[in-house]
Write a protein that holds these residues in place. Structure first.
Motif, PDB file in Angstrom:
ATOM      1  N   MET A  26      -1.967  13.962 -42.327  1.00  0.00           N
ATOM      2  CA  MET A  26      -2.146  12.600 -41.831  1.00  0.00           C
ATOM      3  C   MET A  26      -3.620  12.307 -41.546  1.00  0.00           C
ATOM      4  N   PRO A  27      -4.023  11.046 -41.703  1.00  0.00           N
ATOM      5  CA  PRO A  27      -5.428  10.699 -41.413  1.00  0.00           C
ATOM      6  C   PRO A  27      -5.704  10.735 -39.910  1.00  0.00           C
ATOM      7  N   ASN A  28      -6.956  10.948 -39.572  1.00  0.00           N
ATOM      8  CA  ASN A  28      -7.374  10.988 -38.179  1.00  0.00           C
ATOM      9  C   ASN A  28      -7.482   9.558 -37.640  1.00  0.00           C
ATOM     10  N   LEU A  29      -6.738   9.254 -36.587  1.00  0.00           N
ATOM     11  CA  LEU A  29      -6.752   7.930 -35.988  1.00  0.00           C
ATOM     12  C   LEU A  29      -7.426   7.934 -34.626  1.00  0.00           C
ATOM     13  N   GLY A  30      -8.306   8.866 -34.405  1.00  0.00           N
ATOM     14  CA  GLY A  30      -8.982   8.961 -33.114  1.00  0.00           C
ATOM     15  C   GLY A  30      -8.108   9.710 -32.116  1.00  0.00           C
ATOM     16  N   ARG A  42      -0.258  17.241 -39.134  1.00  0.00           N
ATOM     17  CA  ARG A  42      -1.560  16.736 -38.681  1.00  0.00           C
ATOM     18  C   ARG A  42      -2.643  16.917 -39.742  1.00  0.00           C
ATOM     19  N   ILE A  66      -5.088   8.877 -31.177  1.00  0.00           N
ATOM     20  CA  ILE A  66      -3.657   8.636 -31.376  1.00  0.00           C
ATOM     21  C   ILE A  66      -3.093   9.693 -32.314  1.00  0.00           C
ATOM     22  N   ASP A  67      -2.056  10.376 -31.865  1.00  0.00           N
ATOM     23  CA  ASP A  67      -1.405  11.405 -32.667  1.00  0.00           C
ATOM     24  C   ASP A  67      -0.039  10.885 -33.099  1.00  0.00           C
ATOM     25  N   LEU A  68       0.096  10.603 -34.374  1.00  0.00           N
ATOM     26  CA  LEU A  68       1.347  10.080 -34.900  1.00  0.00           C
ATOM     27  C   LEU A  68       2.210  11.151 -35.560  1.00  0.00           C
ATOM     28  N   SER A  69       1.794  12.398 -35.477  1.00  0.00           N
ATOM     29  CA  SER A  69       2.555  13.464 -36.122  1.00  0.00           C
ATOM     30  C   SER A  69       3.956  13.653 -35.519  1.00  0.00           C
TER      31      SER A  69
END
Length: 96
Positions: free
Chosen positions: A63-67, A60, A69-72
């Motif tokens: 990775m960039p902050n996408l609001g 986390r 949405i957690d893509l980790s």
């Protein structure tokens, strides 16, 4: 040596299931489908959090902050699949 690789592959497969269960649990909790005041639900959630958070936290940070949405978890699953494929295709056949 192959027995050790089999155990490593099994642990990676089990951890994959834990990551998926943690993601589903977080969705259920976020949409108020499950009641967090229930002691059993809280215990399961805490166990899943403790198993996955130490591995997901460094991902986390990178990775960039996408609001919201957690893509980790997806990134971690892709990393696990990569490690499994490397073991099966390159390491396992060369072990005697």
């Amino acid at each position: 040596m192959r027995a050790i690789l089999d155990v490593v592959l099994l642990v990676l497969q089990l951890y994959t299931y834990v990551i998926i269960a943690s993601a589903i649990f977080s969705w259920l909790y976020a949409f108020n489908i499950i009641n967090s005041s229930n002691q059993l639900v809280y215990s399961i959630g805490q166990m899943l959090y403790n198993l996955t958070e130490p591995v997901l936290r460094p991902i986390r940070r990178v990775m960039p902050n996408l609001g919201g949405i957690d893509l980790s978890p997806i990134a971690l699953l892709l990393l696990i699949f990569l490690i499994q494929n490397v073991i099966v295709r390159y390491v396992y056949p060369n072990v005697f």
